[in-house]
Enzyme design. Structure first.
Site, PDB file in Angstrom:
ATOM      1  N   CYS A 262       0.815  -1.217   0.000  1.00 14.88           N
ATOM      2  CA  CYS A 262       0.000   0.000   0.000  1.00 14.88           C
ATOM      3  C   CYS A 262       0.848   1.265   0.000  1.00 14.88           C
ATOM      4  O   CYS A 262       0.544   2.229  -0.714  1.00 14.88           O
ATOM      5  CB  CYS A 262      -0.942  -0.008   1.199  1.00 14.88           C
ATOM      6  SG  CYS A 262      -0.145  -0.369   2.772  1.00 14.88           S
TER       7      CYS A 262
ATOM      8  N   HIS B 243      -2.985   6.576   4.337  1.00 16.56           N
ATOM      9  CA  HIS B 243      -1.541   6.653   4.519  1.00 16.56           C
ATOM     10  C   HIS B 243      -1.028   7.991   3.985  1.00 16.56           C
ATOM     11  O   HIS B 243      -1.460   8.462   2.925  1.00 16.56           O
ATOM     12  CB  HIS B 243      -0.830   5.531   3.751  1.00 16.56           C
ATOM     13  CG  HIS B 243      -0.991   4.171   4.353  1.00 16.56           C
ATOM     14  ND1 HIS B 243      -1.651   3.932   5.534  1.00 16.56           N
ATOM     15  CD2 HIS B 243      -0.534   2.953   3.921  1.00 16.56           C
ATOM     16  CE1 HIS B 243      -1.605   2.628   5.806  1.00 16.56           C
ATOM     17  NE2 HIS B 243      -0.939   2.027   4.838  1.00 16.56           N
TER      18      HIS B 243
END
Length: 340
Positions: free
Chosen positions: A130, A243
């Site tokens: 990710c 994130h």
């Protein structure tokens, strides 16, 4: 004629998001089967306006299915992905198991869509980590213009990257801070995550880096360019979803910050929000549920000859996992399978 699609791990965070995104993007599905482990057999999941019951992955016959999106972790993938691939179903795997296999393409469609053509090697395509996925979407258009020499990245990674148990741990620890006697000891993480940051994601390696940091190095080299030097510090922060990354890029030739901003504005998958005023940037909470990778704080780095700094934010359950997997399926369909 559409595709017959399997989603393995359909009851997990990423699996459910895969179902949502397949429906949102109107992927041409003729038939969809959600799979789960035996303990989740019969659990209901949503796919658009339909409610489907999960089937047992153990013993499932993948013959006749076109694409299987896997979100079941490396151990289970190691068992079931070769079975699906051998039965003629193309596996798009979200785990780390196949990312570093030279025969298996590692794909971010905005960056290296041509790599999907190599799916025939093993009938498997790997989805990147990710934290890597959102970063390389930003790096590639800049690399095409000025060639990147070196990247220094610090990540601020949400707890959803560790699964539902981690989300629950942050929630429970946060509540416990305010209620005497209801404090929650860390289980998912080695230290308290509520009101804290932990500079440790995945296992430690011999050189002192963590495996998460190593993944970002190895995957960037495989996806973008093996000549890029990259160093990473990966940090878990008390954020539920999204994130963030502070990225410092050194180029072989000078790239003006205004040109960099224009390049990123035109690049696929990117939204630039970069006003030099309070609030003129994107934070994790604002990116949740969006497909885009957001770029802010684009500025020259005056400490090196050819440097740019930027801030990169994305929904890790989407671009970092489920969205990228569905985009791989879309790219595979257009370039290779040609249905729908």
């Amino acid at each position: 004629m559409g595709y017959k699609v399997v989603v393995a791990g359909a009851t997990g965070n990423v699996g459910r998001e895969m179902l949502n995104i397949l429906a949102e993007r109107q992927f041409p599905v003729d038939e969809l089967v959600p799979l789960a482990s035996r303990r989740s057999l019969g659990t209901e999941v949503s796919f658009g306006d339909k409610t489907l019951k999960t089937k047992d992955i153990d013993g499932f016959d993948f013959s006749g299915y076109d694409i299987a999106l896997f979100a079941i972790g490396s151990d289970a993938t190691k068992k079931y992905a070769p079975i699906a691939a051998a039965q003629g179903c193309v596996v798009i795997d979200n785990s780390s198991l196949y990312r570093y296999d030279p025969e298996i393409p590692l794909v971010v469609p905005e960056v290296n869509p041509e790599a999907v053509d190599n799916y025939k090697n093993k009938n498997i395509i790997a989805n990147p980590n990710c934290s890597t996925a959102q970063m390389v979407v930003a790096l590639k258009p800049l690399h095409d213009r000025a060639k990147i020499k070196r990247v220094v990245v610090s990540t601020y990674q949400s707890v959803s990257g560790s699964g539902k148990e981690a989300i629950d741990e942050l929630w429970d620890q946060t509540k416990g801070m305010y209620v005497p006697g209801q404090e929650v000891e860390p289980k998912v993480y080695p230290k308290q995550i509520a009101f804290n940051v932990i500079p440790h994601i995945d296992v430690f390696l011999d050189d002192g880096s963590t495996k998460e940091e190593w993944k970002m190095v190895a995957e960037t080299k495989k996806i973008v360019d093996p000549s890029i030097k990259l160093t990473a510090t990966c940090v878990r922060v008390p954020v539920f979803v999204g994130h963030s990354e502070a990225i410092n890029i050194e180029f072989e030739e000078f790239l003006d910050e205004d040109e960099a901003r224009d390049i990123l504005r035109e690049a696929p998958g990117i939204m630039v929000v970069d006003k030099r005023e309070p609030g003129g940037y994107i934070t994790p909470i604002e990116c949740v549920g969006d497909f885009a990778t957001y770029i802010s704080r684009i500025r020259q780095d005056s400490t090196i000859e050819n440097g740019i700094n930027l801030w990169c934010v994305s929904d890790n359950l989407r671009k970092g996992a489920a969205l990228n997997a569905v985009q791989i399926a879309e790219t595979l369909g257009k370039r290779c399978l040609k249905k729908g």
